[in-house]
Scaffold this active site. Structure first.
Site, PDB file in Angstrom:
ATOM      1  N   SER A  31     -30.129 -63.898 -61.688  1.00  0.00           N
ATOM      2  CA  SER A  31     -29.892 -65.211 -62.082  1.00  0.00           C
ATOM      3  C   SER A  31     -28.922 -65.533 -63.022  1.00  0.00           C
ATOM      4  O   SER A  31     -29.222 -65.350 -64.188  1.00  0.00           O
ATOM      5  CB  SER A  31     -31.228 -66.112 -62.209  1.00  0.00           C
ATOM      6  OG  SER A  31     -32.096 -65.746 -61.099  1.00  0.00           O
ATOM      7  N   HIS A  62     -28.043 -66.870 -54.565  1.00  0.00           N
ATOM      8  CA  HIS A  62     -27.819 -65.279 -54.716  1.00  0.00           C
ATOM      9  C   HIS A  62     -26.818 -64.865 -53.773  1.00  0.00           C
ATOM     10  O   HIS A  62     -26.988 -64.360 -52.480  1.00  0.00           O
ATOM     11  CB  HIS A  62     -29.105 -64.283 -54.576  1.00  0.00           C
ATOM     12  CG  HIS A  62     -30.202 -64.707 -55.662  1.00  0.00           C
ATOM     13  ND1 HIS A  62     -30.381 -63.707 -56.525  1.00  0.00           N
ATOM     14  CD2 HIS A  62     -31.013 -65.514 -55.667  1.00  0.00           C
ATOM     15  CE1 HIS A  62     -31.079 -64.056 -57.438  1.00  0.00           C
ATOM     16  NE2 HIS A  62     -31.713 -65.219 -56.936  1.00  0.00           N
ATOM     17  N   ALA A 114     -34.067 -62.892 -64.598  1.00  0.00           N
ATOM     18  CA  ALA A 114     -34.721 -64.111 -65.156  1.00  0.00           C
ATOM     19  C   ALA A 114     -36.108 -63.629 -65.090  1.00  0.00           C
ATOM     20  O   ALA A 114     -36.562 -63.343 -64.235  1.00  0.00           O
ATOM     21  CB  ALA A 114     -34.280 -65.325 -64.377  1.00  0.00           C
TER      22      ALA A 114
HETATM   23  N1  HPA Z   1     -42.438 -66.067 -63.386  1.00  0.00           N
HETATM   24  C1  HPA Z   1     -41.843 -65.010 -62.582  1.00  0.00           C
HETATM   25  N2  HPA Z   1     -40.591 -65.086 -62.413  1.00  0.00           N
HETATM   26  C2  HPA Z   1     -39.758 -65.750 -63.236  1.00  0.00           C
HETATM   27  C3  HPA Z   1     -40.147 -66.611 -64.047  1.00  0.00           C
HETATM   28  C4  HPA Z   1     -41.652 -66.744 -64.133  1.00  0.00           C
HETATM   29  O1  HPA Z   1     -42.302 -67.489 -64.927  1.00  0.00           O
HETATM   30  N3  HPA Z   1     -39.115 -67.362 -64.666  1.00  0.00           N
HETATM   31  C5  HPA Z   1     -38.190 -66.802 -64.049  1.00  0.00           C
HETATM   32  N4  HPA Z   1     -38.370 -65.728 -63.131  1.00  0.00           N
END
Ligand code: HPA
Length: 273
Positions: A31, A62, A114
């Site tokens: 991301s 995506h 991310a």
């Molecule tokens: N949990 C899981 N996946 C994620 C999160 C999260 O808090 N933030 C970004 N991707």
């Protein structure tokens, strides 16, 4: 029975014919980092749906394509958009592109994502080098018959993320003047974010960050003998740390904000690795 090796060969031949060079570094852009694809020189873009046997990404935001060309004088190939288990693919399918990268000649892979910060000291917007991972997916892309030409039946995972590459990443961060965290990434299936109890569990198990990707790709990369660097962008404090709900919008917003630093780190790495 589907012959995976033949599928890999068909896909890699197709790509080879389009790009005409052998990529040394592979990247899987999570991301927010898709913009790196815009910096590729002599870029050749191949949408996933055109590549034989490639899965097609379904997640909003995506865009699904391979972008190959040169960055910092190196031949690279990158996935703009990746495949997640929560989309309904099985683990072999989500990791097929890593097999294809290996067949094309990729020896080093940068994987970005991310993630939610489980470590309470981590703030949204920080970058974390993944030093190790916990596979909490309940599956493994290597399940099934093993083809010894692709890798060993019982691959060693004692250094899933390359210490050599991490050292280089610290050098890049120092030169560029930003901080890097390091920690353990735990992959959950998703698509739900974790409950506060699951985040406490993750912390108890030794995780510093949680996300829904990366682990299957890294398992396959290591099986294939590819050296891996993993970087998480901490986009939020994981559920239950703050008294507020998590939102995908927040994740996207923070990833967007961190983009310049993230980009500098990855560009610096490509040059050095
Ligand atoms: N949990 C899981 N996946 C994620 C999160 C999260 O808090 N933030 C970004 N991707």
């Amino acid at each position: 029975m589907v012959n995976v090796k033949q599928q890999i060969q068909e896909a890699s031949l197709f790509i080879e014919n389009k790009i005409g060079f052998c990529p040394e570094v592979g990247l899987i852009l999570g991301s927010g980092l898709g913009i790196l694809a815009d910096l590729v020189e002599n870029a050749i873009e191949i949408p996933y749906h055109k590549i034989p046997n490639f899965p097609v990404s379904t997640v909003e935001g995506h865009a699904g394509k391979l972008v190959a060309g040169q960055v910092k004088g190196k031949n690279v190939i990158m996935m703009k958009g990746r495949f997640h288990l929560y989309e309904g693919y099985d683990a072999q399918v989500t990791t097929f592109p890593v097999r294809v990268m290996k067949a094309l000649g990729v020896e080093k892979l940068v994987v970005t994502n991310a993630a939610g910060g489980v470590n309470v000291d981590f703030d949204p917007g920080e970058l974390m080098l993944i030093v190790d991972h916990i596979n909490n997916l309940g599956t493994n892309p290597l399940i099934g018959p093993n083809d010894s030409e692709l890798g060993e039946r019982f691959p060693d995972m004692s250094e899933p993320y390359s210490k050599r590459l991490m050292k280089l990443a610290y050098k890049v961060a120092e030169k560029e003047g930003f901080n890097l965290r390091e920690g353990v990434y735990m992959a959950s299936l998703g698509p739900t974010y974790e409950t506060p109890a699951e985040v406490r569990l993750a912390r108890t198990l030794g995780a510093d960050a949680v996300g829904m990707s990366t682990v299957p790709e890294v398992i396959v990369a290591r099986h294939a003998g590819i050296e891996v660097l993993g970087i998480s962008c901490i986009t939020n404090k994981a559920a239950g740390i703050l008294d507020q709900p998590l939102s995908h919008d927040e994740v996207v917003e923070v990833a967007e904000r961190v983009k310049p630093t993230f980009l500098n780190l990855v560009l610096g790495m490509i040059e050095k690795m």
